[in-house]
Write an enzyme that holds these catalytic residues in place. Structure first.
Site, short mmCIF file in Angstrom:
data_model
loop_
_atom_site.label_atom_id
_atom_site.label_comp_id
_atom_site.label_asym_id
_atom_site.label_seq_id
_atom_site.Cartn_x
_atom_site.Cartn_y
_atom_site.Cartn_z
N LYS A 112 0.85 -1.19 0.00
CA LYS A 112 0.00 0.00 0.00
C LYS A 112 0.88 1.23 0.00
O LYS A 112 1.73 1.39 0.87
CB LYS A 112 -0.92 -0.01 1.23
CG LYS A 112 -1.76 1.23 1.33
CD LYS A 112 -2.73 1.14 2.48
CE LYS A 112 -4.00 0.45 2.07
NZ LYS A 112 -5.05 0.55 3.06
N ASP A 201 -12.61 3.95 11.38
CA ASP A 201 -13.13 3.89 10.01
C ASP A 201 -13.62 2.48 9.70
O ASP A 201 -13.37 1.95 8.63
CB ASP A 201 -12.02 4.31 9.04
CG ASP A 201 -12.60 4.69 7.67
OD1 ASP A 201 -13.81 5.01 7.61
OD2 ASP A 201 -11.86 4.64 6.69
#
Lengths: 760, 192
Positions: A112, A201
């Site tokens: 990522k 989140d």
């Protein structure tokens, strides 16, 4: 935590979102277009991608934006990071692009790229670098490329995200499985909380399912979500659906994760989020003001979700463990979720149709637990649980009779199979021999009862019965709410399994807890309804194929059996073999026609709920036609009915005189000529037989068992009963009924009942 | 051809156009064309293309739709293959127009190397958002066709669209080359 300072800015953003004009966008694609905030600079090329959708969110639509924005900076073969070769782009979340890559030694990883190289982001991930839990996506390392760009090296998850799983809700909905997945999710969050980290989140797009193991992703980053968002470039506003109301005030306690878990649980069980709207403002407003509609959910899930979604954070569960307890799960010493085995009502999500809900926008969903074996009670025990079998008769005699029947049924079901076989044989033989006595008597009794019922009904019986029932309910709710429960208590010593029903009824609290284990019958019914829907969607060809095949098969069965019978007769009987063979031919041809008509209608009717009156009427009409054909066939074959009627074992008792109440069933005018039935008798017999037996059930693909001897016996017994009304030479009409039943059952396809898995 | 087509955002697909492929265990000296990380023999079964059909030949314990297989069998349009006791595969020929077939692993095993599905190619392979595509790509709006002509593989861009191939733009069929990035507004992919 690191981002408290940013709270006012976030609040400002929240308010600015509220003030924005409602975006009225009709179609999905439009809604997925980016709606930039006033202060957000244009997104950089190469970063357009955002699976979570940069714009007005709707969880269902996130897939729609998927293909349209798949641009990655790196492609197959690129080596931005020393030691890793990129294979392909996987997706891009709010924090940057994710790639599938292989290390030089062949380790599969996800890379990522941290989009905005904030020191704070890297610090957040570093904080989580050494967390280890099976329900978290593992982070291996943080590396920097030549441009000082940060990369997170992570565990690669091959499976789908929870988002994708929920989007397939219709085909995968299985509450048991959903709860098991949710418990793993909560276990992962519990671990994060234990480490002092708030995810912030949580949303289905951040949760992955790899071989049944739930993995939470994006945890290290999300802690700093608000900080990075200040830059205003790719807001992950796709997550409003899961955001607790206090986030608007810049509060980021553990409670916001609990809130998100509540939303996710709701969505996993129903397929839709509790607060949805056309615009982000509408969604936020609902988070702030609206109560979730949990009326279609069974306990304990309804109350668990209500508590998790409390507007006031202090009223929510204080941690994930408490939330898991509420749904009957717990964490073991290693932090993994497991289901507590006790307290059956807590863990079984039962069938609950939604009697009170007025929410018709989303169709009512029945959260079915089709598994009758929950709580360790076998299907048989459930089947024998009389309290599950609602007695709908109000009239006392009918009710008593029905109760006795149910008792008898239960007693019968609990007999050993061999005894049952003997009992069936006795019943059939009795019916055959005394059918013409029992039938008129039964008919007489029925007439008397009909007269009585009219009197009872006119005399205000139903109202009285209702009042009585209501009074009972009010006084002893647990025991007498169901009139049959009382019987169960008394009958318990006779057949111990019924004790379950009594115990269940006895221990139930007066406060209605709908979470009662579902009965085998109800589960079967649910399953049948579901299957019928699937059957009704079958294509024309498969439908044609299914009944032509049944026709051919029934033809073969009947031909083989009749041929065998004819050959045997011919070989064994010397004097009147010809007449017997013509009788067998008659049975064969009539069974063939009857089974074909039954299969024809059965196939049509299995797609819809049973409508007994109409079905019976149609069958009766078919029976009339069959009678006419039978008459024609008899004259064509020159059937020696007179001879046949006296050829079999029938005369053994019939002519004895003792059991013969004066040829009652033969005295219809114009029906008979001697022993030989005329057209009217044929029609009357066949019409009655087709009317009285529920033939379509025998050809139903969803019938209980593939081949039921009991059904055949019952059919033959009913045929004997009909014979008591309209005489028909005895062994032949019974042979016809039996053979038809055999052929129909053998030739009809069968879908076995699967209690646990829902056929997709 | 036995190469992996990596499609960004979708997955990796092994494209295999040989007449016969061997399914077997992924091992250091691998004998199988389609290697599976699973408890199966190194040569577990083979699938051969015969005309417009695929024939499954069991080399070791193999089940077709749950029935043990002891001789070659024609594969129906959809079938479940079980290799050994536990490795379950789904075989599907999604399109009536082509006998190309896709094989997915149903059990908790993986392909070696890790790709999403294997595609047994006959003469064409369709990529697109629809169920009848060999490689289903949700979110795309049109179909992209790979086809074989005179022994070579070509790619036909969606009707009326141009795609970027390496540094060029192409609106007509172009030969498929290894390591060349094919992309449009909607997708990007590379055959490795």
């Amino acid at each position: 935590m690191g981002s408290w300072g940013s709270a006012p800015r976030v609040f400002f953003m929240f308010v600015s979102l509220l003030q924005r004009k409602p975006a009225k966008m009709s179609n999905i694609q439009d809604r997925m277009q980016s709606v930039p905030t006033d202060d957000s600079p244009p997104t950089r090329p190469g970063q357009v991608g955002n699976i979570e959708g940069s714009g007005v969110p709707s969880p269902r639509n996130q897939q729609a934006s998927f293909g349209a924005s798949m641009k990655f900076q790196y492609g197959n073969g690129d080596k931005p990071l020393d030691g890793y070769v990129i294979k392909r782009g996987v997706g891009s979340g709010g924090f940057g692009e994710v790639y599938f890559a292989e290390s030089d030694s062949g380790k599969e990883v996800a890379l990522k790229r941290i989009q905005k190289n904030l020191e704070v982001e890297v610090r957040g991930v570093r904080h989580c670098l050494n967390l280890r839990h099976p329900n978290l996506v593992g982070i291996y390392d943080i590396r920097f490329d030549k441009d000082e760009q940060g990369w997170i090296v992570m565990e690669f998850i091959g499976g789908e995200s929870l988002r994708e799983r929920i989007d397939r809700y219709a085909e995968t909905s299985n509450p048991e499985e959903a709860i098991a997945l949710f418990a793993q999710l909560a276990a992962g969050v519990a671990y994060l909380h234990d480490q002092g980290i708030v995810h912030r989140d949580l949303k289905p797009a951040n949760v992955f399912i790899d071989n049944g193991l739930v993995k939470i992703g994006d945890y290290g980053l999300s802690k700093y979500i608000s900080a990075s968002r200040r830059g205003g470039q790719t807001e992950s506003v796709g997550t409003f659906h899961y955001m607790a109301p206090e986030i608007g005030r810049g509060e980021y306690g553990k409670e916001i994760d609990i809130y998100s878990l509540g939303v996710i649980l709701y969505e996993m069980l129903t397929g839709f989020v509790p607060f949805d709207g056309e615009s982000s403002q509408e969604i936020i407003l609902k988070h702030l003001t609206a109560d979730p509609d949990v009326s279609m959910l069974p306990e304990p899930y309804a109350s668990t979700i209500q508590r998790a979604l409390a507007k006031n954070a202090s009223l929510r569960f204080s941690d994930c463990r408490e939330m898991l307890w509420a749904i009957g799960w717990d964490l073991d010493a290693s932090g993994l979720a497991f289901r507590k085995t006790t307290s059956a009502p807590m863990v079984s999500p039962p069938v609950l149709s939604n009697p009170t809900s007025t929410n018709t926008k989303k169709q009512k969903r029945v959260l079915g637990n089709n598994d009758p074996t929950i709580a360790g009670v076998s299907p048989l025990q459930f089947a024998a649980n009389p309290s599950e079998q609602m007695n709908t008769f109000q009239e006392p005699i009918a009710r008593a009779f029905n109760n006795k029947l149910i008792e008898l049924q239960n007693w019968f079901r609990n007999l050993p199979p061999s005894t049952r076989g003997v009992a069936i044989a006795i019943i059939v033989v009795t019916a055959v021999f005394v059918g013409n006595i029992v039938a008129p008597i039964a008919f007489l009794l029925l007439c008397i009862y009909a007269c009585y019922y009219v009197v009872w009904y006119v005399g205000g019986g139903p109202e009285h019965a209702k009042k009585l029932a209501a009074a009972n309910m009010a006084h002893v709710p647990a025991r007498n709410a169901n009139p049959v429960a009382w019987n169960a208590g008394h009958a318990a010593p006779a057949y111990p399994v019924a004790g379950y029903g009594a115990a269940a009824a006895g221990t139930q609290s007066p406060v209605s807890r709908p979470a009662k284990p579902i009965s085998y019958k109800a589960a079967l019914r649910n399953w049948q309804t579901e299957q019928r829907e699937i059957l009704s969607k079958r294509g024309l060809w498969s439908y044609l194929h299914s009944y032509t095949r049944s026709w051919v098969f029934s033809g073969i069965v009947i031909s083989v059996l009749t041929l065998a019978a004819a050959v045997m007769t011919h070989a064994r009987v010397d004097d009147n073999a010809t007449s017997l063979v013509s009788g067998i031919t008659w049975v064969g041809v009539m069974s063939l026609l009857a089974s074909w008509s039954i299969i024809f209608f059965g196939r049509r009717w299995e797609k819809q709920p049973e409508d007994s009156i109409v079905f019976r009427f149609v069958m009766m009409t078919v029976g009339g036609l069959l009678g006419a054909v039978s008459y024609g066939l008899s004259s064509h074959l020159m059937m020696p009915w007179n001879e046949l009627a006296h050829s079999g074992w029938e005369q053994l008792n019939m002519d004895g005189g003792v059991l013969n109440p004066g040829d009652w069933n033969r005295s219809w005018k114009g029906f008979y000529e001697g022993e030989s039935p005329l057209l009217a008798a044929h029609i009357a017999y066949f019409a009655s037989l087709m009317w009285i037996v529920r033939w379509w059930r025998q050809s139903d693909s969803l019938r209980k068992s593939r081949f039921s001897v009991f059904s055949i016996a019952w059919t033959v017994a009913l045929a004997a009963l009909v014979q008591g009304f309209f005489f028909f030479p005895a062994p032949w009409c019974l042979a016809f009924a039996g053979l038809t039943s055999v052929a129909v059952q053998m030739a009809s396809p069968w879908i076995p009942y699967e209690p646990t898995t829902r056929t997709a | 051809m036995k190469n992996i087509l990596w499609i960004d955002g979708q997955g990796g697909y092994l494209l295999c156009d040989s007449e016969e492929v061997i399914l077997g265990q992924a091992a250091p000296e691998c004998l199988a064309d389609l290697a599976i990380r699973g408890d199966i023999s190194r040569r577990a079964a083979s699938i051969r293309r015969v005309g417009e059909e695929h024939v499954l030949t069991p080399l070791q314990e193999t089940y077709l739709d749950g029935r043990p297989l002891d001789r070659p069998a024609l594969l129906p349009e959809r079938a479940k293959l079980t290799l050994g006791k536990r490795v379950e595969l789904a075989y599907v020929r999604p399109s009536k127009l082509s006998c190309s077939a896709r094989i997915d692993i149903l059990s908790n095993n993986r392909w070696q190397p890790l790709y999403t599905s294997a595609v047994l190619l006959s003469d064409s392979c369709v990529l697109g958002p629809f169920e009848d595509c060999h490689i289903v790509c949700p979110g795309w709006s049109s179909r992209l066709v790979l086809f074989r002509k005179t022994g070579e593989w070509f790619c036909r861009p969606p009707q009326g669209e141009t795609v970027q191939v390496g540094d060029m733009m192409a609106g007509a069929p172009f030969p498929l080359k290894l390591g060349q990035k094919i992309s449009s507004d909607e997708f990007s992919m590379i055959l490795e």
